[in-house]
Design an enzyme around this catalytic site. Structure first.
Site, PDB file in Angstrom:
ATOM      1  CG  PHE A 141      20.678  62.649  44.146  1.00 41.53           C
ATOM      2  CD1 PHE A 141      20.236  61.692  45.041  1.00 41.53           C
ATOM      3  CD2 PHE A 141      20.584  62.372  42.797  1.00 41.53           C
ATOM      4  CE1 PHE A 141      19.689  60.486  44.603  1.00 41.53           C
ATOM      5  CE2 PHE A 141      20.036  61.178  42.344  1.00 41.53           C
ATOM      6  CZ  PHE A 141      19.589  60.227  43.256  1.00 41.53           C
ATOM      7  CG  ASP A 226      26.728  64.817  39.068  1.00 41.19           C
ATOM      8  OD1 ASP A 226      26.137  64.902  37.970  1.00 41.19           O
ATOM      9  OD2 ASP A 226      26.374  64.028  39.968  1.00 41.19           O
ATOM     10  CE  LYS A 255      19.187  62.590  36.360  1.00 35.15           C
ATOM     11  NZ  LYS A 255      18.417  61.345  36.510  1.00 35.15           N
TER      12      LYS A 255
END
Length: 402
Positions: A141, A226, A255
């Site tokens: 994801f 990531d 984030k």
């Protein structure tokens, strides 16, 4: 009709149904606790999918944001501003990389890494034009843009968005042999999550990241990590790659970099990689804006001391020890690292959604993924007492289903 019911009814009627939230309407929050519009308090055990590593309303981050709000919020990258140099230098030092390319969202950062890898492949590695390929993992994801969902293996994320972007080879997560087999002379990068978050907090086998690093070096391929969910203290180290002392060629960050205040993302790499981008070839009006840089710099300063990393490691041991006690008592498997866990509920007892709703009724907010799995990611600032209280509520919930 309650305030909660009224607001949910309007939200469902007037917004696209691209999310399925729990039926709680939050009004305010501090630290690890949130309060809904009815005055009920809940312990946040999700942290905005790691966006709130430092808790709600962190005073250091809020002070930096408030001061910057009074001075300057946006110039666009048409001009320099006084927060940009500090942010790039600070994040560069934290990652050990020469250069930073700031963006806004995690998906933008992943797209940026893909573009940089392809351009590097053509200009530096010498790959034939339009032939570059990137090896990616099953169950990944990385965001929801058209290009990113083109290599997703999640039907909900991918279905009905074709035609899909070519140039990606999907292999089994955790298998260096599968990556090696997928590589050819046109491979420019391997893109992976050091721990797969959305898939259920999947931790790869020991040594996998080291093998990927060695393989990428051997084949002159960029290793892109990531760390949008796994980085910035969440796993008990600054980056999840640090658990194997692995340094990727490109970090993808987001984030928690925005401290739960504004969207902030970036990629970090050395000049021989990021130097392929020249003026006008990539950008964002809001990327690297003064407010984002001030907030991002505050986050970097919080991480410099190692306090949050150590706290996540210490509390993570407590959390995982307690969760292991639940295996065989309504829980099938527990995975994770630091203050991050994927908990597989016995599917014969209920779905992850049902468990999340039952937890909410007991004052704890978590969220399901992929059927019977729930993810736990409390803010790193959570107290040990509150952590143990929430884990006791989880134990009550799963045992109550038996």
């Amino acid at each position: 009709m309650t305030i909660t019911a009224e607001l949910i009814e309007v939200s469902e009627r007037r917004s696209a149904h691209n999310y399925h939230p729990l039926p709680v309407v939050i009004r305010e929050a501090r630290g690890a606790w949130v309060t809904d519009v009815e005055g009920r308090r809940y312990l946040d055990f999700l942290s905005g999918y790691s966006s709130l590593n430092f808790g709600h309303g962190n005073e250091t981050i809020l002070a930096a944001a408030q001061e910057q709000l009074r001075n300057l919020t946006l110039t666009s990258r048409a001009f320099y501003h006084d927060q940009f140099a500090r942010f790039c230098a600070g994040l560069g030092d934290l990652t050990g990389k020469d250069m930073i390319l700031p963006m806004n969202t995690g998906a933008e950062a992943v797209e940026t890494a893909i573009k940089v890898a392809r351009k590097w492949g053509y200009l530096v590695k010498g790959v034939e034009r339009d032939k570059a390929n990137i090896v990616v993992m099953e169950d990944n994801f990385h965001g929801r843009t058209t290009t990113i969902v083109s290599f997703s293996t999640d039907p909900d994320a991918r279905a009905d968005y074709g035609p899909y972007t070519p140039g990606f080879s999907v292999v089994k997560y955790g298998s260096a042999d599968a990556i090696r087999s997928a590589m050819d002379d046109n491979t420019v990068a391997v893109l992976l999550e050091p721990i797969q978050g959305e898939a259920g907090v999947l931790v790869p086998p020991d040594g996998f990241l080291t093998q990927v690093r060695e393989l990428c070096t051997e084949r002159n391929v960029l290793m892109i990590a990531d760390e949008i969910q796994s980085g910035l203290g969440r796993t008990g180290r600054t980056f999840a790659c640090d658990h194997e002392n692995v340094v990727p060629d490109v970090y993808v960050l987001g984030k928690a970099l925005g401290g739960g205040v504004v969207p902030v993302s970036a990629i970090a790499a050395d000049e021989d990689v990021l130097g392929v981008i020249k003026p006008g070839q990539h950008g964002s009006t809001f990327g690297g804006n003064p407010l984002a840089c001030a907030v991002g710099s505050a986050v970097v300063e919080l991480l410099r001391t190692g306090e949050f990393q150590a706290r996540a490691a210490e509390l993570g041991e407590i959390m995982h020890a307690r969760l292991r006690e639940l295996v065989g008592r309504g829980v099938v498997t527990v995975r994770g690292r630091g203050l991050w866990a994927g908990v597989d509920i016995d599917p014969s007892l209920g779905t992850g959604r049902e468990v999340s709703e039952a937890l909410m009724a007991r004052g704890v907010l978590a969220k399901d993924t992929h059927g019977s799995t729930i993810r736990l990611a409390p803010p790193i600032v959570i107290s040990e007492e509150d952590l143990r209280w929430a884990l006791d509520r989880l134990a009550e919930t799963v045992e109550g289903l038996r």
